[in-house]
Design an enzyme around this catalytic site. Structure first.
Site, short mmCIF file in Angstrom:
data_model
loop_
_atom_site.label_atom_id
_atom_site.label_comp_id
_atom_site.label_asym_id
_atom_site.label_seq_id
_atom_site.Cartn_x
_atom_site.Cartn_y
_atom_site.Cartn_z
N LYS A 191 0.84 -1.20 0.00
CA LYS A 191 0.00 0.00 0.00
C LYS A 191 0.88 1.26 0.00
CE LYS A 191 -3.07 -3.23 0.92
NZ LYS A 191 -3.89 -3.93 -0.04
N VAL A 192 0.24 2.43 0.02
CA VAL A 192 0.99 3.68 -0.16
C VAL A 192 1.89 3.99 1.03
CG1 VAL A 192 0.76 6.18 -0.48
CG2 VAL A 192 -0.67 4.62 -1.79
#
Ligand SMILES: *Cc1c(COP(=O)(O)O)cnc(C)c1O
Length: 405
Positions: A191-192
């Site tokens: 994920k980011v």
């Protein structure tokens, strides 16, 4: 691949000295599991998304489990969601001994089609679990309205959407406010932002938040931190079945640094996504993702769609031969072996769009340490790969299972 060119992975976490220093600080403090760092991370995350309550847990899957339990999903209940998602979305429903009810995605995107939700509602429907797939906000305005109309709570699987935004009553707001009843985030390295593994639940409802805190720590009436800090001897109680879904202070300390980096990371991703859109727009037969006017994606994943007759696997292989790693689009949960038992789920609509999205989409590399030159290299390699595959210069690859990552 020419030897001077390095391989471009599909994703890469941004972790540096500051994160290492944060972990070191926690290690040397002597308090390593859920404690002051978790509390601070929760406060900072709540402020970031603009909500009252944020509760950190071990990952987004456990967050989804607690969210579903909090709104009262139990044995034999139904939860409306999508098959076109990571398998954890539906697995969390099954942890509650409930049934995931799948509806199809929109024709022009990768999120749930709100127009199909009402056809899936039955007297057993206890929640709508919508997903902000690939970081792109789903049509929350329509979904929340349907939830209100039928008194069904809305849970947002915001695993991919940390830092994404939605235009809400004329103002840009962070995903996780939440606009539904509860939002669940993931800090997996794909994920980011990441804490190694980790998750967060956000809500405006203090009762839900109290439940999350109880259940994440074995149903223990008093936390370790409170007992530890007390001058009085405290005996804790366990009145309800709980779980060990804690985030550690080690993870939270790293998360706090990641959260400070987030605005810059999202800005960088948005810049690269724009560059991709411009570069790819001149490739015939390729569909590039579009942001609705009311959404700002964090571009956790940049997903392009090939035309029907193009062999997805051959294109991916041609890119890999050029040192460019890609992934197939989002999976279909109902097609996996864990869902072959018909009683494990229900399809309330045709899932044809979900299936064709999986077969025709490719996720391109996107991470903050990329350069504009890397983006150009991916665009040109894809242009070439599509030309080669469509003219038959690349032969069809034999069918075999692509390994997920
Ligand atoms: C990654 C992901 C999850 C699971 O998150 P974990 O933190 O790995 O448990 C759930 N739903 C979606 C849509 C995801 O992309």
């Amino acid at each position: 691949m020419s030897s001077s060119q390095s391989t471009i992975p599909v994703a890469k976490p941004v972790l540096g000295e500051e994160e290492a220093e944060a972990a070191r600080r926690v290690i040397l403090s002597g308090w390593v599991t859920q404690g002051p760092e978790v509390a601070a991370f929760e406060k900072e995350f709540a402020a970031f998304v603009g909500t009252e309550h944020a509760c950190a847990v071990s990952n987004c899957t456990t967050a989804l489990h607690l969210a579903l339990m909090a709104v009262g999903v139990g044995s034999g209940d139904e939860v409306i969601t999508v098959s076109h998602s990571f398998i954890a979305t539906a697995n969390a429903v099954r942890y509650c001994d409930a049934v995931p009810v799948f509806v199809d995605i929109e024709a022009d995107g990768y999120n749930i089609d709100p127009g199909l939700i009402e056809t899936a509602i039955t007297p057993r429907t206890k929640a709508i679990l919508c997903v902000h797939q690939l970081g792109m906000p789903c049509d929350l305005r329509s979904i929340v309205e349907i939830g209100k109309r039928h008194s069904i709570p809305v849970i947002e699987d915001a695993a991919c959407a940390t830092g994404s935004e939605i235009l809400w009553k004329g103002r840009w707001e962070k995903i996780g406010k939440p606009h539904g009843d509860i939002a669940c985030f993931s800090f997996h390295p794909r994920k980011v932002v990441t804490t190694g593994d980790g998750g967060m639940l956000t809500t405006a409802n203090p009762d839900y938040d109290r439940k999350f805190r109880l259940w994440r720590q074995h149903g223990m009436s008093v936390t370790d931190a409170v007992r530890h800090g007390s001058k009085q001897v405290i005996f804790e109680d366990y009145d309800e079945l709980g779980y060990n879904y804690r985030m550690t202070d080690l993870q939270a300390a790293v998360g706090r640094v990641q959260l400070r980096r987030l605005p810059e990371l999202v800005a960088q991703r948005r810049k690269f996504a724009l560059q991709y859109c411009e570069g790819l727009s001149t490739i015939p037969g390729l569909s590039i993702p579009a942001e609705p006017a009311w959404a700002r994606s964090n571009w956790q994943s940049f997903c392009v769609r090939l035309s029907d007759e193009i062999d997805q696997r051959a294109v991916m292989q041609a890119l890999l031969d050029q040192g460019i790693s890609t992934r197939r689009g989002v999976m279909n949960i109902h097609l996996e072996g864990a869902y072959c038992d018909q009683s494990s789920h229900r399809a309330a609509t045709s899932l044809a769009r979900s299936i064709s999205a999986q077969q025709q989409t490719i996720i391109l590399p996107l991470y903050a340490q990329m350069t504009e030159v890397d983006i150009v290299r991916v665009v040109e390699a894809l242009r070439q790969a599509l030309a080669d595959v469509s003219t038959g210069r690349v032969v069809r690859q034999p069918e075999q299972d692509v390994v997920h990552a």
